[in-house]
Design a protein around this motif. Structure first.
Motif, PDB file in Angstrom:
ATOM      1  N   ASP A 290       0.037  -1.352  -0.115  1.00  0.00           N
ATOM      2  CA  ASP A 290      -0.311  -0.114  -0.080  1.00  0.00           C
ATOM      3  C   ASP A 290       1.006   1.757  -0.300  1.00  0.00           C
ATOM      4  O   ASP A 290       0.435   1.904  -0.372  1.00  0.00           O
ATOM      5  N   ASP A 291       1.867   1.624   0.718  1.00  0.00           N
ATOM      6  CA  ASP A 291       2.820   2.483   1.138  1.00  0.00           C
ATOM      7  C   ASP A 291       3.629   2.488  -0.209  1.00  0.00           C
ATOM      8  O   ASP A 291       3.364   3.562  -1.204  1.00  0.00           O
ATOM      9  N   ALA A 292       4.084   1.172  -1.190  1.00  0.00           N
ATOM     10  CA  ALA A 292       4.719   1.100  -2.439  1.00  0.00           C
ATOM     11  C   ALA A 292       3.511   2.182  -3.841  1.00  0.00           C
ATOM     12  O   ALA A 292       3.722   2.999  -4.361  1.00  0.00           O
ATOM     13  N   LEU A 293       2.174   2.065  -3.520  1.00  0.00           N
ATOM     14  CA  LEU A 293       1.640   2.338  -4.910  1.00  0.00           C
ATOM     15  C   LEU A 293       1.314   3.688  -4.486  1.00  0.00           C
ATOM     16  O   LEU A 293       1.104   4.675  -5.735  1.00  0.00           O
ATOM     17  N   LEU A 294       1.091   4.021  -2.673  1.00  0.00           N
ATOM     18  CA  LEU A 294       1.117   5.613  -2.867  1.00  0.00           C
ATOM     19  C   LEU A 294       1.939   5.940  -3.353  1.00  0.00           C
ATOM     20  O   LEU A 294       1.698   7.312  -4.298  1.00  0.00           O
ATOM     21  N   ILE A 295       3.589   5.912  -3.229  1.00  0.00           N
ATOM     22  CA  ILE A 295       4.059   6.816  -3.493  1.00  0.00           C
ATOM     23  C   ILE A 295       4.365   6.303  -5.119  1.00  0.00           C
ATOM     24  O   ILE A 295       4.695   7.570  -5.351  1.00  0.00           O
ATOM     25  N   ARG A 296       3.966   5.509  -5.133  1.00  0.00           N
ATOM     26  CA  ARG A 296       3.943   5.521  -6.742  1.00  0.00           C
ATOM     27  C   ARG A 296       3.067   7.032  -7.355  1.00  0.00           C
ATOM     28  O   ARG A 296       4.036   7.099  -8.565  1.00  0.00           O
ATOM     29  N   ARG A 297       1.986   7.163  -6.341  1.00  0.00           N
ATOM     30  CA  ARG A 297       0.790   7.482  -7.049  1.00  0.00           C
ATOM     31  C   ARG A 297       1.276   9.083  -6.708  1.00  0.00           C
ATOM     32  O   ARG A 297       1.170  10.105  -7.789  1.00  0.00           O
ATOM     33  N   LYS A 298       2.217   9.051  -6.262  1.00  0.00           N
ATOM     34  CA  LYS A 298       2.689  10.896  -5.748  1.00  0.00           C
ATOM     35  C   LYS A 298       3.701  11.522  -6.952  1.00  0.00           C
ATOM     36  O   LYS A 298       3.689  12.054  -7.303  1.00  0.00           O
ATOM     37  N   ILE A 299       4.597  10.258  -7.067  1.00  0.00           N
ATOM     38  CA  ILE A 299       5.708  11.004  -7.915  1.00  0.00           C
ATOM     39  C   ILE A 299       5.544  11.053  -9.445  1.00  0.00           C
ATOM     40  O   ILE A 299       5.450  11.814 -10.323  1.00  0.00           O
ATOM     41  N   LEU A 300       4.660  10.217  -9.424  1.00  0.00           N
ATOM     42  CA  LEU A 300       4.049  10.235 -11.167  1.00  0.00           C
ATOM     43  C   LEU A 300       2.641  11.311 -11.290  1.00  0.00           C
ATOM     44  O   LEU A 300       2.986  12.249 -12.170  1.00  0.00           O
TER      45      LEU A 300
END
Length: 418
Positions: free
Chosen positions: A131-141
Protein backbone atom coordinates in the motif's frame (compact mmCIF):
# COMPACT_ATOMS: atom_id res chain seq x y z
CA UNK A 1 -1.86 -44.18 27.96
CA UNK A 2 -3.67 -41.21 26.37
CA UNK A 3 -1.89 -39.43 23.51
CA UNK A 4 -0.58 -35.98 24.36
CA UNK A 5 -2.14 -33.08 22.42
CA UNK A 6 -0.08 -31.64 19.57
CA UNK A 7 1.65 -28.41 20.68
CA UNK A 8 0.30 -25.28 18.99
CA UNK A 9 2.69 -22.65 17.64
CA UNK A 10 1.14 -19.29 16.80
CA UNK A 11 3.23 -17.14 14.45
CA UNK A 12 2.25 -13.48 14.16
CA UNK A 13 3.64 -12.08 10.90
CA UNK A 14 4.25 -13.67 7.51
CA UNK A 15 7.49 -11.87 6.75
CA UNK A 16 10.92 -13.43 6.54
CA UNK A 17 11.17 -14.51 10.19
CA UNK A 18 7.64 -15.92 10.45
CA UNK A 19 7.63 -17.70 7.10
CA UNK A 20 11.08 -19.22 7.56
CA UNK A 21 10.11 -20.52 11.02
CA UNK A 22 6.93 -22.10 9.64
CA UNK A 23 8.73 -23.78 6.75
CA UNK A 24 11.50 -25.07 9.01
CA UNK A 25 8.85 -26.94 11.04
CA UNK A 26 7.25 -28.64 8.05
CA UNK A 27 7.86 -32.15 9.46
CA UNK A 28 7.68 -31.25 13.13
CA UNK A 29 5.02 -32.63 15.51
CA UNK A 30 3.49 -29.19 15.97
CA UNK A 31 0.31 -27.49 14.83
CA UNK A 32 1.06 -24.06 13.36
CA UNK A 33 -1.17 -21.04 12.87
CA UNK A 34 0.30 -18.25 10.78
CA UNK A 35 -1.49 -14.93 11.35
CA UNK A 36 -0.89 -11.88 9.16
CA UNK A 37 -2.77 -8.66 8.35
CA UNK A 38 -2.29 -9.36 4.63
CA UNK A 39 -2.61 -12.50 2.58
CA UNK A 40 0.89 -12.38 1.11
CA UNK A 41 4.59 -12.63 1.85
CA UNK A 42 6.44 -9.55 0.64
CA UNK A 43 10.05 -9.41 -0.57
CA UNK A 44 10.76 -6.06 1.05
CA UNK A 45 14.26 -5.47 -0.41
CA UNK A 46 12.62 -4.79 -3.79
CA UNK A 47 9.65 -2.79 -2.50
CA UNK A 48 11.23 0.44 -3.73
CA UNK A 49 11.05 -1.00 -7.27
CA UNK A 50 7.27 -1.13 -7.00
CA UNK A 51 7.22 2.42 -5.58
CA UNK A 52 9.25 3.67 -8.56
CA UNK A 53 7.23 1.79 -11.22
CA UNK A 54 9.96 -0.72 -12.07
CA UNK A 55 8.00 -3.77 -10.94
CA UNK A 56 4.37 -4.69 -10.31
CA UNK A 57 3.09 -5.79 -6.91
CA UNK A 58 2.77 -9.53 -7.75
CA UNK A 59 6.39 -9.57 -8.93
CA UNK A 60 7.72 -9.27 -5.37
CA UNK A 61 4.89 -10.86 -3.39
CA UNK A 62 3.22 -14.26 -3.21
CA UNK A 63 0.10 -15.50 -1.37
CA UNK A 64 1.00 -17.15 1.93
CA UNK A 65 -1.56 -19.88 1.33
CA UNK A 66 0.10 -20.75 -1.97
CA UNK A 67 3.59 -20.81 -0.48
CA UNK A 68 2.46 -23.13 2.34
CA UNK A 69 -0.15 -25.13 0.41
CA UNK A 70 1.73 -28.43 0.76
CA UNK A 71 2.53 -27.97 4.45
CA UNK A 72 -0.35 -29.77 6.14
CA UNK A 73 0.51 -28.67 9.69
CA UNK A 74 0.00 -24.96 8.89
CA UNK A 75 -3.23 -22.97 8.99
CA UNK A 76 -3.02 -19.45 7.52
CA UNK A 77 -5.33 -16.79 8.96
CA UNK A 78 -5.76 -13.21 7.82
CA UNK A 79 -6.23 -10.94 10.81
CA UNK A 80 -4.55 -8.43 13.11
CA UNK A 81 -3.14 -9.17 16.55
CA UNK A 82 -3.68 -6.34 19.03
CA UNK A 83 -2.30 -7.61 22.34
CA UNK A 84 -0.54 -10.56 23.95
CA UNK A 85 -1.62 -12.11 27.25
CA UNK A 86 1.61 -13.96 28.04
CA UNK A 87 0.31 -15.34 31.34
CA UNK A 88 -2.87 -16.70 29.78
CA UNK A 89 -1.10 -17.76 26.57
CA UNK A 90 -3.56 -15.89 24.37
CA UNK A 91 -3.32 -13.31 21.60
CA UNK A 92 -6.20 -10.87 21.20
CA UNK A 93 -7.36 -10.03 17.68
CA UNK A 94 -8.82 -6.83 16.27
CA UNK A 95 -12.17 -8.51 15.57
CA UNK A 96 -12.63 -9.38 19.25
CA UNK A 97 -11.58 -13.02 19.01
CA UNK A 98 -8.47 -14.53 20.53
CA UNK A 99 -6.05 -17.32 19.67
CA UNK A 100 -4.48 -19.60 22.27
CA UNK A 101 -0.99 -21.01 21.94
CA UNK A 102 1.64 -23.26 23.50
CA UNK A 103 4.46 -21.44 21.72
CA UNK A 104 4.28 -17.94 20.28
CA UNK A 105 6.54 -16.24 17.73
CA UNK A 106 6.05 -12.50 17.31
CA UNK A 107 7.48 -11.38 13.98
CA UNK A 108 5.17 -8.51 13.10
CA UNK A 109 7.93 -6.21 11.88
CA UNK A 110 8.28 -2.45 12.16
CA UNK A 111 6.41 0.74 11.30
CA UNK A 112 7.56 4.21 10.30
CA UNK A 113 9.08 6.41 13.01
CA UNK A 114 8.84 10.20 12.70
CA UNK A 115 10.80 11.01 15.88
CA UNK A 116 7.90 12.63 17.69
CA UNK A 117 6.49 14.38 14.61
CA UNK A 118 3.66 12.03 13.68
CA UNK A 119 1.92 14.88 11.84
CA UNK A 120 4.63 14.60 9.17
CA UNK A 121 3.25 11.22 8.11
CA UNK A 122 0.45 12.88 6.13
CA UNK A 123 3.00 14.69 3.95
CA UNK A 124 5.94 12.24 3.91
CA UNK A 125 4.87 8.61 3.42
CA UNK A 126 7.29 5.83 4.30
CA UNK A 127 7.84 2.53 2.55
CA UNK A 128 6.99 -0.69 4.41
CA UNK A 129 4.02 -2.27 2.61
CA UNK A 130 2.60 -2.65 -0.89
CA UNK A 131 0.00 0.00 0.00
CA UNK A 132 2.86 2.38 0.83
CA UNK A 133 4.58 1.56 -2.46
CA UNK A 134 1.46 2.23 -4.53
CA UNK A 135 0.87 5.51 -2.69
CA UNK A 136 4.45 6.64 -3.35
CA UNK A 137 4.22 5.62 -7.00
CA UNK A 138 1.04 7.67 -7.33
CA UNK A 139 2.67 10.71 -5.72
CA UNK A 140 5.76 10.52 -7.95
CA UNK A 141 3.96 10.01 -11.27
CA UNK A 142 1.19 12.47 -10.39
CA UNK A 143 3.78 15.16 -9.64
CA UNK A 144 5.00 15.05 -13.24
CA UNK A 145 1.41 15.08 -14.54
CA UNK A 146 0.47 18.06 -12.36
CA UNK A 147 3.62 19.92 -13.43
CA UNK A 148 2.69 19.41 -17.08
CA UNK A 149 -0.79 20.87 -16.42
CA UNK A 150 0.34 23.78 -14.23
CA UNK A 151 0.70 27.30 -15.65
CA UNK A 152 2.55 28.62 -12.59
CA UNK A 153 6.33 28.39 -12.87
CA UNK A 154 6.92 28.36 -9.09
CA UNK A 155 4.38 25.58 -8.67
CA UNK A 156 6.05 23.62 -11.46
CA UNK A 157 9.42 23.88 -9.73
CA UNK A 158 7.90 22.66 -6.45
CA UNK A 159 6.18 19.75 -8.21
CA UNK A 160 9.43 18.76 -9.91
CA UNK A 161 11.38 18.81 -6.64
CA UNK A 162 11.55 15.43 -4.89
CA UNK A 163 12.99 15.13 -1.38
CA UNK A 164 13.91 11.83 0.24
CA UNK A 165 14.55 12.05 3.98
CA UNK A 166 17.01 9.42 5.20
CA UNK A 167 20.30 8.32 3.69
CA UNK A 168 20.08 4.60 4.41
CA UNK A 169 19.75 1.92 1.71
CA UNK A 170 16.06 2.65 1.06
CA UNK A 171 16.65 6.39 0.70
CA UNK A 172 19.64 5.86 -1.59
CA UNK A 173 17.73 3.40 -3.78
CA UNK A 174 14.73 5.72 -4.06
CA UNK A 175 16.89 8.76 -4.89
CA UNK A 176 18.95 7.01 -7.54
CA UNK A 177 15.92 5.49 -9.24
CA UNK A 178 13.99 8.77 -9.18
CA UNK A 179 16.89 10.50 -10.89
CA UNK A 180 16.94 7.83 -13.60
CA UNK A 181 13.19 8.13 -14.17
CA UNK A 182 13.44 11.89 -14.62
CA UNK A 183 16.52 11.91 -16.82
CA UNK A 184 15.89 8.85 -18.98
CA UNK A 185 12.47 7.18 -18.69
CA UNK A 186 10.32 10.31 -19.08
CA UNK A 187 12.56 12.61 -21.07
CA UNK A 188 10.55 12.54 -24.38
CA UNK A 189 7.04 12.09 -23.03
CA UNK A 190 6.03 15.60 -21.99
CA UNK A 191 5.52 18.79 -24.03
CA UNK A 192 5.33 21.62 -21.49
CA UNK A 193 7.99 20.42 -19.05
CA UNK A 194 11.38 18.78 -19.34
CA UNK A 195 11.51 16.01 -16.71
CA UNK A 196 15.31 16.10 -16.90
CA UNK A 197 15.14 19.39 -14.97
CA UNK A 198 13.57 17.63 -11.99
CA UNK A 199 15.45 18.12 -8.74
CA UNK A 200 16.10 15.07 -6.53
CA UNK A 201 17.41 15.69 -3.01
CA UNK A 202 18.66 13.07 -0.56
CA UNK A 203 18.66 14.47 2.97
CA UNK A 204 20.57 12.82 5.81
CA UNK A 205 20.86 14.20 9.34
CA UNK A 206 24.04 12.23 10.05
CA UNK A 207 27.51 13.06 8.72
CA UNK A 208 27.24 10.71 5.72
CA UNK A 209 24.85 8.48 3.82
CA UNK A 210 24.87 4.67 4.22
CA UNK A 211 26.42 4.90 7.67
CA UNK A 212 26.26 1.10 8.12
CA UNK A 213 28.77 0.72 5.27
CA UNK A 214 32.51 1.49 5.46
CA UNK A 215 33.25 5.17 4.87
CA UNK A 216 35.04 4.46 1.58
CA UNK A 217 31.98 2.75 0.10
CA UNK A 218 29.70 5.47 1.46
CA UNK A 219 31.80 8.08 -0.37
CA UNK A 220 31.66 6.06 -3.60
CA UNK A 221 27.90 5.79 -3.31
CA UNK A 222 27.59 9.55 -2.89
CA UNK A 223 29.72 10.15 -5.98
CA UNK A 224 27.59 7.73 -7.98
CA UNK A 225 24.42 9.46 -6.83
CA UNK A 226 25.78 12.88 -7.73
CA UNK A 227 26.75 11.57 -11.15
CA UNK A 228 23.07 10.66 -11.63
CA UNK A 229 22.10 14.23 -10.68
CA UNK A 230 21.03 13.66 -7.07
CA UNK A 231 21.78 16.46 -4.59
CA UNK A 232 23.09 14.84 -1.41
CA UNK A 233 22.88 16.92 1.77
CA UNK A 234 24.28 15.37 4.93
CA UNK A 235 24.71 16.87 8.39
CA UNK A 236 21.43 18.80 8.52
CA UNK A 237 18.22 17.55 10.08
CA UNK A 238 14.73 18.17 8.76
CA UNK A 239 12.88 20.38 11.23
CA UNK A 240 9.49 20.76 9.56
CA UNK A 241 7.41 19.04 6.88
CA UNK A 242 4.09 20.33 5.60
CA UNK A 243 1.98 20.29 2.43
CA UNK A 244 4.10 23.01 0.81
CA UNK A 245 7.56 21.62 1.49
CA UNK A 246 10.09 21.16 4.28
CA UNK A 247 12.63 22.99 6.39
CA UNK A 248 16.20 21.74 6.38
CA UNK A 249 17.87 23.59 9.19
CA UNK A 250 17.39 27.25 8.28
CA UNK A 251 16.64 26.49 4.60
CA UNK A 252 13.12 26.23 3.22
CA UNK A 253 12.64 23.83 0.29
CA UNK A 254 9.44 24.05 -1.71
CA UNK A 255 8.38 20.55 -2.75
CA UNK A 256 5.15 18.64 -3.14
CA UNK A 257 6.76 15.19 -2.85
CA UNK A 258 8.58 14.22 0.35
CA UNK A 259 9.38 10.54 0.93
CA UNK A 260 10.34 9.23 4.38
CA UNK A 261 13.18 6.74 4.76
CA UNK A 262 14.68 8.00 8.01
CA UNK A 263 13.55 5.73 10.79
CA UNK A 264 11.52 2.77 11.93
CA UNK A 265 9.72 1.84 15.13
CA UNK A 266 8.77 -1.64 16.22
CA UNK A 267 5.20 -2.84 16.01
CA UNK A 268 3.14 -1.60 19.00
CA UNK A 269 2.28 -5.23 19.75
CA UNK A 270 5.56 -5.47 21.67
CA UNK A 271 4.31 -3.08 24.36
CA UNK A 272 1.62 -5.52 25.45
CA UNK A 273 4.26 -8.02 26.59
CA UNK A 274 5.21 -5.90 29.59
CA UNK A 275 8.94 -6.53 29.13
CA UNK A 276 11.89 -4.16 28.61
CA UNK A 277 11.99 -2.44 25.20
CA UNK A 278 14.66 -0.32 23.55
CA UNK A 279 14.12 3.25 22.32
CA UNK A 280 12.64 2.01 19.03
CA UNK A 281 10.15 -0.20 20.87
CA UNK A 282 11.91 -3.48 20.12
CA UNK A 283 11.94 -6.34 22.61
CA UNK A 284 15.26 -7.03 24.36
CA UNK A 285 15.21 -10.77 23.82
CA UNK A 286 17.18 -13.50 25.58
CA UNK A 287 20.10 -15.14 23.72
CA UNK A 288 17.76 -17.87 22.42
CA UNK A 289 15.31 -15.14 21.17
CA UNK A 290 12.77 -15.86 23.90
CA UNK A 291 11.15 -13.13 26.01
CA UNK A 292 12.45 -12.57 29.56
CA UNK A 293 10.13 -14.37 31.99
CA UNK A 294 8.18 -16.10 29.22
CA UNK A 295 10.31 -18.85 27.66
CA UNK A 296 7.45 -20.02 25.45
CA UNK A 297 7.27 -16.62 23.70
CA UNK A 298 9.82 -15.75 21.01
CA UNK A 299 10.42 -12.52 19.12
CA UNK A 300 12.28 -12.30 15.80
CA UNK A 301 13.00 -9.92 12.93
CA UNK A 302 12.61 -6.15 13.23
CA UNK A 303 10.64 -6.54 16.47
CA UNK A 304 13.65 -7.98 18.36
CA UNK A 305 16.93 -6.47 19.50
CA UNK A 306 19.91 -8.60 20.53
CA UNK A 307 23.56 -7.72 20.93
CA UNK A 308 26.14 -9.78 19.06
CA UNK A 309 29.47 -10.82 20.53
CA UNK A 310 31.05 -7.74 18.90
CA UNK A 311 28.74 -5.46 20.87
CA UNK A 312 26.67 -4.45 17.86
CA UNK A 313 22.97 -5.30 17.59
CA UNK A 314 21.81 -7.87 15.06
CA UNK A 315 20.87 -5.73 12.02
CA UNK A 316 17.28 -5.40 10.87
CA UNK A 317 17.84 -7.00 7.47
CA UNK A 318 16.22 -9.90 5.64
CA UNK A 319 19.06 -12.43 6.17
CA UNK A 320 18.99 -11.81 9.92
CA UNK A 321 15.21 -12.29 10.04
CA UNK A 322 15.48 -15.58 8.13
CA UNK A 323 18.19 -16.85 10.46
CA UNK A 324 16.12 -15.85 13.49
CA UNK A 325 13.09 -17.69 12.14
CA UNK A 326 15.15 -20.84 11.58
CA UNK A 327 16.66 -20.54 15.05
CA UNK A 328 13.25 -20.26 16.74
CA UNK A 329 12.10 -23.36 14.86
CA UNK A 330 15.20 -25.29 15.99
CA UNK A 331 14.71 -24.11 19.58
CA UNK A 332 11.09 -25.29 19.64
CA UNK A 333 12.12 -28.69 18.26
CA UNK A 334 14.82 -28.86 20.91
CA UNK A 335 12.35 -28.03 23.67
CA UNK A 336 10.00 -30.79 22.48
CA UNK A 337 12.92 -33.25 22.54
CA UNK A 338 14.13 -32.15 25.97
CA UNK A 339 17.28 -30.42 24.72
CA UNK A 340 18.60 -27.17 26.17
CA UNK A 341 18.18 -23.99 24.15
CA UNK A 342 21.15 -22.64 22.19
CA UNK A 343 22.08 -18.99 21.83
CA UNK A 344 21.37 -17.33 18.48
CA UNK A 345 24.45 -16.52 16.40
CA UNK A 346 23.98 -14.18 13.46
CA UNK A 347 25.99 -15.06 10.38
CA UNK A 348 26.74 -11.85 8.51
CA UNK A 349 26.77 -12.40 4.75
CA UNK A 350 27.51 -8.73 4.02
CA UNK A 351 25.67 -5.59 2.95
CA UNK A 352 24.42 -4.57 -0.49
CA UNK A 353 22.95 -1.33 -1.77
CA UNK A 354 22.09 -0.30 -5.31
CA UNK A 355 22.31 3.30 -6.45
CA UNK A 356 21.05 3.03 -10.02
CA UNK A 357 21.79 1.56 -13.41
CA UNK A 358 25.21 -0.17 -13.31
CA UNK A 359 25.91 1.40 -9.90
CA UNK A 360 25.92 -0.31 -6.50
CA UNK A 361 28.15 -1.04 -3.52
CA UNK A 362 28.90 -4.38 -1.86
CA UNK A 363 30.51 -4.98 1.55
CA UNK A 364 31.40 -8.64 2.19
CA UNK A 365 33.76 -7.93 5.05
CA UNK A 366 37.26 -8.28 3.64
CA UNK A 367 35.93 -7.98 0.09
CA UNK A 368 34.48 -4.61 -0.91
CA UNK A 369 33.64 -3.34 -4.37
CA UNK A 370 31.39 -0.95 -6.25
CA UNK A 371 30.21 0.00 -9.74
CA UNK A 372 29.03 -2.41 -12.42
CA UNK A 373 30.43 -5.53 -10.74
CA UNK A 374 28.63 -4.67 -7.49
CA UNK A 375 25.43 -3.92 -9.41
CA UNK A 376 25.61 -7.31 -11.15
CA UNK A 377 26.21 -9.03 -7.80
CA UNK A 378 23.25 -7.19 -6.27
CA UNK A 379 20.98 -8.18 -9.18
CA UNK A 380 21.88 -11.89 -9.04
CA UNK A 381 21.50 -12.01 -5.25
CA UNK A 382 18.04 -10.47 -5.31
CA UNK A 383 16.83 -12.69 -8.15
CA UNK A 384 18.09 -15.74 -6.26
CA UNK A 385 16.35 -14.90 -3.00
CA UNK A 386 12.95 -14.03 -4.50
CA UNK A 387 10.11 -16.37 -3.52
CA UNK A 388 8.84 -18.46 -6.43
CA UNK A 389 10.11 -19.41 -9.89
CA UNK A 390 7.57 -17.18 -11.67
CA UNK A 391 8.67 -14.10 -9.70
CA UNK A 392 12.32 -14.72 -10.59
CA UNK A 393 11.58 -15.03 -14.31
CA UNK A 394 9.26 -12.00 -14.44
CA UNK A 395 11.65 -9.76 -12.50
CA UNK A 396 14.61 -10.89 -14.62
CA UNK A 397 12.73 -10.11 -17.85
CA UNK A 398 11.51 -6.72 -16.55
CA UNK A 399 15.01 -5.75 -15.48
CA UNK A 400 16.50 -6.86 -18.80
CA UNK A 401 13.96 -4.74 -20.69
CA UNK A 402 14.57 -1.76 -18.41
CA UNK A 403 18.33 -2.10 -18.86
CA UNK A 404 18.15 -1.86 -22.65
CA UNK A 405 15.28 0.62 -22.99
CA UNK A 406 15.20 2.63 -19.70
CA UNK A 407 11.45 1.93 -19.64
CA UNK A 408 9.53 1.12 -16.47
CA UNK A 409 6.48 -0.93 -17.33
CA UNK A 410 4.46 -0.39 -14.14
CA UNK A 411 3.86 3.33 -14.66
CA UNK A 412 0.12 3.16 -14.03
CA UNK A 413 -1.42 5.63 -11.59
CA UNK A 414 -4.03 3.86 -9.46
CA UNK A 415 -6.17 5.32 -6.68
CA UNK A 416 -6.81 8.96 -5.87
CA UNK A 417 -5.72 11.31 -3.10
CA UNK A 418 -8.61 13.10 -1.41
Amino acid sequence: MPELPTPHLLIVGGGFAGLWAARALARAPVRITLLDRGNHHLFQPLLYQVATAGLSSPDIAAPLRHILRRQKNVTVLMGEATAVDAEGKRVALADGDALEYDFLLLASGANHAYFGHDDWAAHAPGLKTLDDALLIRRKILSAFERAEASMDEAERRALLTFAIVGGGPTGVELAGTLAEIARHTLKREFRRIDPRHARVLLLEAGPRILSNFPESLSAKAQRQLEKLGVEVRAGSAVTRIDAEGLNLGEDRIATRTVLWAAGVAASPLARSLGVPLDRAGRVRVQPDLSVPGHPQVFVAGDLATLQQDNGKPVPGVAPAAKQMGNHVAATILGRLSGRASQAFRYRDWGNLATIGRRAAIVDLGKLRFSGFLAWSFWLVAHIFFLIGFRNRIVVLLDWAMAYWTYQRNARIIVGRDD
